[in-house]
Design a protein around this motif. Structure first.
Motif, mmCIF file in Angstrom:
data_model
loop_
_atom_site.group_PDB
_atom_site.id
_atom_site.type_symbol
_atom_site.label_atom_id
_atom_site.label_comp_id
_atom_site.label_asym_id
_atom_site.label_seq_id
_atom_site.Cartn_x
_atom_site.Cartn_y
_atom_site.Cartn_z
ATOM 1 N N SER A 124 8.434 8.958 -3.788
ATOM 2 C CA SER A 124 7.003 8.675 -3.629
ATOM 3 C C SER A 124 6.811 7.212 -3.286
ATOM 4 C CB SER A 124 6.303 8.987 -4.956
ATOM 5 O OG SER A 124 5.024 8.406 -4.973
ATOM 6 N N CYS A 125 5.736 6.918 -2.574
ATOM 7 C CA CYS A 125 5.425 5.515 -2.284
ATOM 8 C C CYS A 125 5.055 4.773 -3.563
ATOM 9 C CB CYS A 125 4.317 5.419 -1.260
ATOM 10 S SG CYS A 125 2.743 5.995 -1.861
ATOM 11 N N THR A 126 4.897 5.500 -4.658
ATOM 12 C CA THR A 126 4.613 4.861 -5.938
ATOM 13 C C THR A 126 5.763 3.921 -6.341
ATOM 14 O OG1 THR A 126 3.692 5.319 -8.121
ATOM 15 C CG2 THR A 126 5.577 6.619 -7.500
ATOM 16 N N TYR A 149 5.726 8.680 -14.690
ATOM 17 C CA TYR A 149 6.006 9.522 -13.519
ATOM 18 C C TYR A 149 6.708 8.699 -12.442
ATOM 19 C CZ TYR A 149 4.988 11.242 -8.854
ATOM 20 O OH TYR A 149 5.111 11.588 -7.549
ATOM 21 N N ASN A 178 0.331 9.963 0.678
ATOM 22 C CA ASN A 178 -0.540 10.930 -0.025
ATOM 23 C C ASN A 178 -0.633 12.252 0.747
ATOM 24 O OD1 ASN A 178 -1.150 8.290 -1.151
ATOM 25 N ND2 ASN A 178 -2.866 9.260 -2.172
ATOM 26 N N ASN A 197 -7.222 15.579 -10.545
ATOM 27 C CA ASN A 197 -7.168 14.121 -10.621
ATOM 28 C C ASN A 197 -7.151 13.496 -9.237
ATOM 29 O OD1 ASN A 197 -6.977 13.539 -13.460
ATOM 30 N ND2 ASN A 197 -5.021 14.615 -13.398
ATOM 31 N N ASN A 198 -6.562 14.215 -8.290
ATOM 32 C CA ASN A 198 -6.394 13.645 -6.954
ATOM 33 C C ASN A 198 -7.664 13.796 -6.129
ATOM 34 O OD1 ASN A 198 -3.199 14.867 -7.384
ATOM 35 N ND2 ASN A 198 -3.556 12.713 -6.981
ATOM 36 N N LEU A 199 -7.787 12.916 -5.161
ATOM 37 C CA LEU A 199 -9.039 12.819 -4.402
ATOM 38 C C LEU A 199 -9.380 14.110 -3.640
ATOM 39 C CD1 LEU A 199 -11.399 11.108 -3.360
ATOM 40 C CD2 LEU A 199 -9.901 10.331 -1.504
ATOM 41 N N SER A 215 -16.695 11.296 -8.339
ATOM 42 C CA SER A 215 -16.755 9.902 -8.788
ATOM 43 C C SER A 215 -15.819 9.096 -7.901
ATOM 44 C CB SER A 215 -16.290 9.776 -10.241
ATOM 45 O OG SER A 215 -17.164 10.476 -11.082
ATOM 46 N N ILE A 216 -16.371 8.106 -7.226
ATOM 47 C CA ILE A 216 -15.521 7.208 -6.427
ATOM 48 C C ILE A 216 -15.155 6.040 -7.332
ATOM 49 C CG2 ILE A 216 -15.460 5.640 -4.449
ATOM 50 C CD1 ILE A 216 -17.062 7.655 -2.887
ATOM 51 N N TRP A 217 -13.859 5.895 -7.555
ATOM 52 C CA TRP A 217 -13.382 4.911 -8.535
ATOM 53 C C TRP A 217 -13.346 3.506 -7.919
ATOM 54 C CZ3 TRP A 217 -14.240 7.651 -12.472
ATOM 55 C CH2 TRP A 217 -13.753 8.932 -12.637
ATOM 56 N N ALA A 228 -10.799 2.001 -2.097
ATOM 57 C CA ALA A 228 -9.338 1.840 -1.970
ATOM 58 C C ALA A 228 -8.792 2.620 -0.770
ATOM 59 C CB ALA A 228 -8.671 2.314 -3.254
ATOM 60 N N ARG A 230 -5.577 4.532 1.286
ATOM 61 C CA ARG A 230 -4.297 5.252 1.184
ATOM 62 C C ARG A 230 -3.938 5.831 2.553
ATOM 63 N NH1 ARG A 230 -4.913 3.093 -2.902
ATOM 64 N NH2 ARG A 230 -4.782 3.863 -5.042
ATOM 65 N N ARG A 294 -10.529 2.969 -11.445
ATOM 66 C CA ARG A 294 -9.651 3.748 -12.328
ATOM 67 C C ARG A 294 -8.445 2.879 -12.701
ATOM 68 N NH1 ARG A 294 -7.302 9.409 -9.996
ATOM 69 N NH2 ARG A 294 -6.074 8.000 -8.682
ATOM 70 N N ASP A 297 -4.904 2.009 -10.606
ATOM 71 C CA ASP A 297 -4.988 2.227 -9.153
ATOM 72 C C ASP A 297 -4.666 0.940 -8.394
ATOM 73 O OD1 ASP A 297 -5.540 4.888 -8.973
ATOM 74 O OD2 ASP A 297 -7.699 4.655 -8.643
HETATM 75 N N1 UFG Z 1 -10.135 8.730 -6.175
HETATM 76 C C1 UFG Z 1 -11.493 8.699 -6.420
HETATM 77 N N2 UFG Z 1 -12.046 9.732 -7.131
HETATM 78 C C2 UFG Z 1 -11.308 10.786 -7.582
HETATM 79 C C3 UFG Z 1 -9.924 10.801 -7.318
HETATM 80 C C4 UFG Z 1 -9.371 9.762 -6.626
HETATM 81 O O1 UFG Z 1 -12.181 7.769 -6.043
HETATM 82 O O2 UFG Z 1 -11.868 11.686 -8.228
HETATM 83 C C5 UFG Z 1 -9.529 7.633 -5.415
HETATM 84 C C6 UFG Z 1 -8.484 6.884 -6.212
HETATM 85 O O3 UFG Z 1 -9.085 5.884 -7.004
HETATM 86 C C7 UFG Z 1 -7.590 6.351 -5.107
HETATM 87 C C8 UFG Z 1 -7.676 7.431 -4.021
HETATM 88 O O4 UFG Z 1 -8.859 8.180 -4.309
HETATM 89 O O5 UFG Z 1 -8.103 5.159 -4.602
HETATM 90 C C9 UFG Z 1 -6.483 8.379 -4.016
HETATM 91 O O6 UFG Z 1 -6.291 8.870 -5.331
HETATM 92 P P1 UFG Z 1 -5.291 10.073 -5.655
HETATM 93 O O7 UFG Z 1 -5.348 10.305 -7.120
HETATM 94 O O8 UFG Z 1 -5.573 11.230 -4.761
HETATM 95 O O9 UFG Z 1 -3.884 9.513 -5.195
HETATM 96 P P2 UFG Z 1 -3.087 8.219 -5.696
HETATM 97 O O10 UFG Z 1 -2.900 7.359 -4.489
HETATM 98 O O11 UFG Z 1 -3.674 7.608 -6.887
HETATM 99 O O12 UFG Z 1 -1.726 8.891 -6.199
HETATM 100 C C10 UFG Z 1 -0.977 9.653 -5.327
HETATM 101 C C11 UFG Z 1 -0.266 10.790 -6.059
HETATM 102 C C12 UFG Z 1 0.846 10.293 -6.896
HETATM 103 C C13 UFG Z 1 1.697 9.329 -6.164
HETATM 104 C C14 UFG Z 1 0.853 8.232 -5.581
HETATM 105 C C15 UFG Z 1 1.663 7.281 -4.787
HETATM 106 O O13 UFG Z 1 -1.167 11.502 -6.864
HETATM 107 O O14 UFG Z 1 1.634 11.387 -7.285
HETATM 108 O O15 UFG Z 1 -0.093 8.807 -4.708
HETATM 109 O O16 UFG Z 1 0.951 6.100 -4.601
HETATM 110 F F1 UFG Z 1 2.606 8.762 -6.983
#
Ligand code: UFG
Length: 338
Positions: A124-126, A149, A178, A197-199, A215-217, A228, A230, A294, A297
């Motif tokens: 993952s890019c994480t 994770y 993503n 949890n994911n967007l 909710s936009i975090w 943010a 991605r 969040r 992030d």
């Molecule tokens: N976001 C919102 N509201 C939401 C959900 C997400 O605003 O309800 C925003 C987040 O704050 C973030 C963006 O949308 O800025 C993407 O969020 P995600 O949760 O979809 O993805 P992430 O980039 O946080 O995480 C994802 C995967 C992880 C992985 C990571 C790698 O979920 O498994 O990318 O950076 F590790």
């Protein structure tokens, strides 16, 4: 050739199984259904007209893996089986280390003993954390991951590098940005359990009326619109990259190979851009509110995916809108099943 696909009924796993079958590989799936459902197997069969072998067990059960490998001649593995929820991993870290690493080590121990090579790891890019410069290429320094994770992904990469070096094996570490979207047939896609949890799943369920508001975090990030950024990559493009990476390993004459590839589009999109792209692509509205950032992030992450293009002949070419259209069709399919 026969490829073991662990987590082959999951989101990225199921799309990759389809691409492997379309490319004339035989597939043996192991999936304990901890984050997937059995009907995905039927749908893989419907989409491809082929029936992969399926075993429903937990890869921590080494003896069951031994039996499987006694029964099938396996030529390589794509390892998707892992827990993947960032927030949950902070609450139950030991379960993440146990599940993600024990299962990986069990497979590698068996591959070592049986002289099997060609191992592809879902990274993952994480692993980069908040990189200092954009875009992120494979030489961007890794920072310690924030979540347990993410640490399992960093540890998994280290384990695989040592495995390849010590036992002369061929491995490929694929760092996904993503992943989004669903299969064009609308028969395969992401199955979020509970509140997403994911967007993208949250946006989709909001458009469908299952959630009241997205909710936009945070809208105070140092980005053009304050939200943010991605790199959202279409899951079928991502699945195709696995086949390309596998073919490269198989055809590589070297005894020891450690490949690392970023898999992204090279283009960053903000949360607001994603919301508007979803609305345009599907002619629906997505009500939202701006909330606090969040925790954990990062501001921005997008790939330089030139290495994958050069060495794998692969490029993610599906647009964000097209990917989001498939997401919406998958949502309609899920609703038609209820
Ligand atoms: N976001 C919102 N509201 C939401 C959900 C997400 O605003 O309800 C925003 C987040 O704050 C973030 C963006 O949308 O800025 C993407 O969020 P995600 O949760 O979809 O993805 P992430 O980039 O946080 O995480 C994802 C995967 C992880 C992985 C990571 C790698 O979920 O498994 O990318 O950076 F590790």
């Amino acid at each position: 050739m026969t490829i073991l696909v662990t987590g082959g009924l999951g989101y990225i796993g199921s799309h990759t199984v389809v691409e492997l079958l379309n490319n004339h590989f035989d597939v043996v799936i192991v999936d304990d259904l901890s984050n997937s459902e059995k009907f995905i197997l039927d749908n893989i069969e419907e989409v491809t007209g082929k029936s992969p072998v399926y075993y429903p067990f937990d890869l921590k059960r080494r003896e069951l893996l031994t039996q499987l490998l006694d029964a099938h001649k396996i030529d390589g593995c794509i390892n998707f089986a892992a827990f993947k929820a960032v927030g949950e991993s902070q609450v139950i870290p030991l379960d993440y280390y146990e599940n993600n690493l024990f299962s990986l080590i069990n497979i590698l121990q068996e591959f070592k003993t049986r002289n099997i090579s060609n191992f592809i790891f879902s990274s993952s890019c994480t692993v980069y954390g908040q990189a200092d410069e954009m875009p992120i290429d494979e030489n961007t320094p890794l920072k310690e991951a924030e979540s347990s994770y993410g640490k399992t992904k960093q540890m998994g990469e280290s384990i695989l590098k040592d495995f390849a070096t010590a036992y002369h094996k061929k491995v490929s570490l694929l760092r996904y940005f993503n992943p989004i979207g669903a299969h064009p047939s609308a028969k395969l896609g992401e199955l979020p359990i509970g509140v997403p949890n994911n967007l993208i799943p949250y946006v989709t369920q909001t458009a469908a009326g299952i959630r009241e508001k997205l909710s936009i975090w945070g809208d105070d990030y140092p980005t053009p619109d304050g939200t943010a950024i991605r790199d959202y990559i279409y899951v079928v493009d991502l699945a195709k990259a696995h086949v390309a990476a596998l073919k490269k390993l198989i055809n590589d004459p070297s005894e020891t190979v450690i490949d690392i590839f970023n898999l992204g589009t090279g283009k960053g999109s903000s949360v607001l851009e994603v919301v508007h792209a979803f609305e345009n692509a599907n002619q629906v509205s997505v009500p939202y509110q701006i909330c606090e950032r969040r925790a954990g992030d990062i501001t921005i992450a997008y790939a330089n995916a030139d290495k994958a293009e050069k060495e794998l002949g692969w490029k993610a070419d599906t647009s964000l809108e097209e990917a989001l259209r498939t997401t919406w069709e998958w949502q309609q399919y899920l609703e038609s099943r209820n």
